[in-house]
Write a protein that holds these residues in place. Structure first.
Motif, PDB file in Angstrom:
ATOM      1  N   ARG A 155       0.838  -1.207   0.000  1.00 17.39           N
ATOM      2  CA  ARG A 155       0.000   0.000   0.000  1.00 17.39           C
ATOM      3  C   ARG A 155       0.870   1.253   0.000  1.00 17.39           C
ATOM      4  NH1 ARG A 155      -5.019  -0.849   1.357  1.00 17.39           N
ATOM      5  NH2 ARG A 155      -4.710  -2.401   2.969  1.00 17.39           N
ATOM      6  N   SER A 156       2.050   1.126   0.595  1.00 14.95           N
ATOM      7  CA  SER A 156       2.956   2.284   0.654  1.00 14.95           C
ATOM      8  C   SER A 156       3.955   2.280  -0.495  1.00 14.95           C
ATOM      9  CB  SER A 156       3.720   2.279   1.975  1.00 14.95           C
ATOM     10  OG  SER A 156       2.812   2.396   3.025  1.00 14.95           O
ATOM     11  N   GLY A 157       3.785   1.378  -1.431  1.00 16.59           N
ATOM     12  CA  GLY A 157       4.635   1.390  -2.620  1.00 16.59           C
ATOM     13  C   GLY A 157       5.898   0.556  -2.497  1.00 16.59           C
ATOM     14  N   PHE A 158       6.066  -0.189  -1.428  1.00 12.23           N
ATOM     15  CA  PHE A 158       7.263  -1.033  -1.300  1.00 12.23           C
ATOM     16  C   PHE A 158       6.975  -2.417  -1.857  1.00 12.23           C
ATOM     17  CE2 PHE A 158       7.985   2.193   1.901  1.00 12.23           C
ATOM     18  CZ  PHE A 158       9.294   2.546   1.614  1.00 12.23           C
ATOM     19  N   THR A 182       4.676   7.546  -8.722  1.00  8.57           N
ATOM     20  CA  THR A 182       4.353   8.420  -9.848  1.00  8.57           C
ATOM     21  C   THR A 182       3.750   7.555 -10.956  1.00  8.57           C
ATOM     22  OG1 THR A 182       6.390   7.980 -11.062  1.00  8.57           O
ATOM     23  CG2 THR A 182       6.508   9.733  -9.412  1.00  8.57           C
ATOM     24  N   PRO A 183       3.130   8.191 -11.963  1.00 10.56           N
ATOM     25  CA  PRO A 183       2.760   7.404 -13.146  1.00 10.56           C
ATOM     26  C   PRO A 183       4.019   6.808 -13.785  1.00 10.56           C
ATOM     27  CG  PRO A 183       1.785   9.602 -13.208  1.00 10.56           C
ATOM     28  CD  PRO A 183       2.746   9.603 -12.065  1.00 10.56           C
ATOM     29  N   VAL A 184       3.828   5.699 -14.500  1.00  7.89           N
ATOM     30  CA  VAL A 184       4.962   5.006 -15.125  1.00  7.89           C
ATOM     31  C   VAL A 184       4.752   4.970 -16.637  1.00  7.89           C
ATOM     32  CG1 VAL A 184       6.073   2.751 -15.382  1.00  7.89           C
ATOM     33  CG2 VAL A 184       5.522   3.605 -13.104  1.00  7.89           C
ATOM     34  N   ALA A 210       4.164  -7.465 -12.843  1.00 13.00           N
ATOM     35  CA  ALA A 210       4.324  -7.415 -11.384  1.00 13.00           C
ATOM     36  C   ALA A 210       3.590  -6.211 -10.798  1.00 13.00           C
ATOM     37  CB  ALA A 210       5.805  -7.361 -11.028  1.00 13.00           C
ATOM     38  N   ALA A 211       3.721  -5.056 -11.444  1.00 13.47           N
ATOM     39  CA  ALA A 211       3.108  -3.840 -10.904  1.00 13.47           C
ATOM     40  C   ALA A 211       1.582  -3.960 -10.901  1.00 13.47           C
ATOM     41  CB  ALA A 211       3.547  -2.635 -11.728  1.00 13.47           C
ATOM     42  N   LEU A 212       1.012  -4.465 -11.997  1.00 17.00           N
ATOM     43  CA  LEU A 212      -0.451  -4.549 -12.073  1.00 17.00           C
ATOM     44  C   LEU A 212      -0.986  -5.586 -11.097  1.00 17.00           C
ATOM     45  CD1 LEU A 212      -1.018  -4.221 -15.934  1.00 17.00           C
ATOM     46  CD2 LEU A 212      -1.238  -2.445 -14.193  1.00 17.00           C
ATOM     47  N   ARG A 213      -0.240  -6.695 -10.960  1.00 17.55           N
ATOM     48  CA  ARG A 213      -0.708  -7.742 -10.046  1.00 17.55           C
ATOM     49  C   ARG A 213      -0.752  -7.259  -8.605  1.00 17.55           C
ATOM     50  NH1 ARG A 213       2.027 -13.318 -10.442  1.00 17.55           N
ATOM     51  NH2 ARG A 213       2.846 -13.144 -12.540  1.00 17.55           N
ATOM     52  N   ARG A 214       0.171  -6.340  -8.261  1.00 17.26           N
ATOM     53  CA  ARG A 214       0.147  -5.899  -6.866  1.00 17.26           C
ATOM     54  C   ARG A 214      -0.670  -4.610  -6.695  1.00 17.26           C
ATOM     55  NH1 ARG A 214       4.096  -1.794  -5.767  1.00 17.26           N
ATOM     56  NH2 ARG A 214       5.489  -1.580  -7.536  1.00 17.26           N
ATOM     57  N   GLY A 215      -1.417  -4.247  -7.716  1.00 15.61           N
ATOM     58  CA  GLY A 215      -2.339  -3.125  -7.575  1.00 15.61           C
ATOM     59  C   GLY A 215      -1.654  -1.783  -7.550  1.00 15.61           C
ATOM     60  N   PHE A 216      -0.580  -1.617  -8.350  1.00 24.00           N
ATOM     61  CA  PHE A 216       0.115  -0.326  -8.423  1.00 24.00           C
ATOM     62  C   PHE A 216      -0.912   0.768  -8.698  1.00 24.00           C
ATOM     63  CE2 PHE A 216       2.597   2.821 -10.923  1.00 24.00           C
ATOM     64  CZ  PHE A 216       3.504   3.165  -9.932  1.00 24.00           C
ATOM     65  N   PRO A 217      -0.965   1.827  -7.873  1.00 20.42           N
ATOM     66  CA  PRO A 217      -2.115   2.736  -7.936  1.00 20.42           C
ATOM     67  C   PRO A 217      -2.062   3.813  -9.021  1.00 20.42           C
ATOM     68  CG  PRO A 217      -0.669   3.340  -6.113  1.00 20.42           C
ATOM     69  CD  PRO A 217      -0.074   2.133  -6.744  1.00 20.42           C
TER      70      PRO A 217
END
Ligand SMILES: Cc1cc2nc3c(=O)[nH]c(=O)nc-3n(C[C@H](O)[C@H](O)[C@H](O)COP(=O)(O)OP(=O)(O)OC[C@H]3O[C@@H](n4cnc5c(N)ncnc54)[C@H](O)[C@@H]3O)c2cc1C
Ligand code: FES
Length: 351
Positions: free
Chosen positions: A28-31, A209-211, A229-236
């Protein structure tokens, strides 16, 4: 009870809502923390708890042995803090993810060789022993000296999976020793040895940030792994891939692009065609530096990943700089011919 998770040695702190696992709070905190099953079964998220108390929940002994529990390790996908502060060993001094030490010889079976374009095959490899641990974006060395194919670097095109399967996108290079061997000699059922993982083209744990990802040809491989990986972990934040193809024949992963577009509101893909074989009605034509200013007016708040041939990478890097990208947030992977494997720096290795 809400808690604070303190990351050692960086001292960074992350809020953990009541009922959340440590893994969920970090994400949730981006780690980013390695994980495969999120169910206490694989051991991938094993972490040393240096202070405070956790409720470990039900996990398999196979994933966390009684000895490891006694030493203070826990499985963060199931662990919930039960003290106001829980300190865990995570990342480097600046909280960047620690990378896995490369191994020299890891045996895999070739389970599939799938033609993806006239020039690119996807090679699927299953580990014959333990899974190779890697971060999305890293690469392995593959070859067979006895067959005249010196080890060459190939980026892993998928995020880590519980079965350890690796997908490689390998382009045929004219008169290329190893790419030629892959295309002409390698067969399903062969045993191959790979070395790795190598490289530091990995997502920054704290990206907030946006990617934007730019790729051409088999340069799409590490971009697919990072995006997966980013989408699977719900990158916001929004994730955009801009892929450069000469024509329809060069499209590699349009199926996954379509799936991600339908599944993730924040995902967007753009294909730009540089040759004559563009589909009728193609929305974007021309090289990425030509189309980018029409897609983005300001990239100063973006994290950018670029992968492909050295010329492609240089051209895209110059183009994003013109749109205001912060060089510290531009990550590149140039496919240099015969580049020696790049071992991650010692301070970023685990253990
Ligand atoms: C970090 C990294 C990651 C990589 N990831 C991938 C990947 O995921 N997929 C992939 O297909 N490749 C990837 N590569 C490139 C790959 O490692 C090899 O360089 C490539 O497959 C050519 O090797 P070869 O043995 O077939 O050709 P070689 O026998 O080394 O070269 C044959 C001839 O072709 C020239 N040549 C070599 N490469 C190219 C090229 N790309 N374009 C034009 N001419 C070339 C050489 O200079 C030489 O004259 C990556 C490279 C690096 C450094
Ligand atoms: S992710 Fe598998 S045990 Fe935690």
């Amino acid at each position: 009870m809400n808690s604070t998770i303190r990351l050692e040695p960086s001292g960074k702190e992350v809020d953990c809502r009541s009922g959340d696992t440590v893994l969920a709070a970090l994400e949730r905190s981006g780690f980013v923390m390695p994980n495969n099953c999120r169910a206490g079964a694989c051991g991938e998220c094993k972490t040393l708890v240096t202070d405070g108390d956790i409720d470990q929940g039900i996990v398999l002994d196979m994933a966390l042995s009684p000895d490891e529990r006694d030493e203070g390790y826990g499985l963060m996908c199931m662990a919930k803090p039960v003290s106001s502060v829980v300190s865990i060993e995570f990342g480097t001094d600046d909280a960047k993810p620690r990378l896995f030490p490369p191994k020299d010889r890891v045996s895999f079976a070739v389970t599939d060789i799938l033609p993806r374009t006239p020039k690119i095959v996807e090679v699927r490899l299953r580990p014959l022993g333990e899974n190779l641990r890697y971060w999305p974006g890293q690469y392995v060395m593959l070859g067979d000296e006895r067959a005249g194919a010196p080890p060459r670097s190939y980026s892993i095109a998928n995020a880590p999976r519980p079965d350890g399967e690796l997908h490689l996108l390998i382009a045929r290079v004219e008169d290329g020793a190893t790419s030629g061997w892959v295309h002409d000699t390698l067969e399903v059922g062969d045993r191959v040895t790979v070395a790795g993982p190598y490289g530091t083209f990995v997502g920054d744990a704290a990206t907030d940030t946006p990617v934007l990802c730019l790729a051409s040809g088999s340069g799409l491989a590490p971009i697919m792994a990072l995006t997966d990986a980013a989408l699977r972990r719900g990158f916001p934040h929004p994730v955009t891939i801009v892929f450069s193809a000469r024509g329809v024949e060069d499209e590699v992963d349009e199926g996954m692009f379509a799936f991600w577009t339908l599944k993730h509101r924040k995902f967007n893909s753009v294909i730009t065609y540089t040759g004559d074989d563009a589909p009728a009605g193609a929305k974007h034509r021309g090289r990425i530096p030509v189309v980018l200013p029409g897609l983005f007016t300001d990239l100063s708040n973006h994290t950018i990943f670029i992968a492909g041939s050295p010329e492609f990478v240089d051209a895209c890097r110059a183009s994003v700089a013109e749109l205001g990208a912060d060089p510290d947030h531009v990550h590149v992977e140039g496919y240099y011919p015969q580049a020696p494997a790049e071992s991650p720096p010692a301070h970023r290795l685990t253990g």
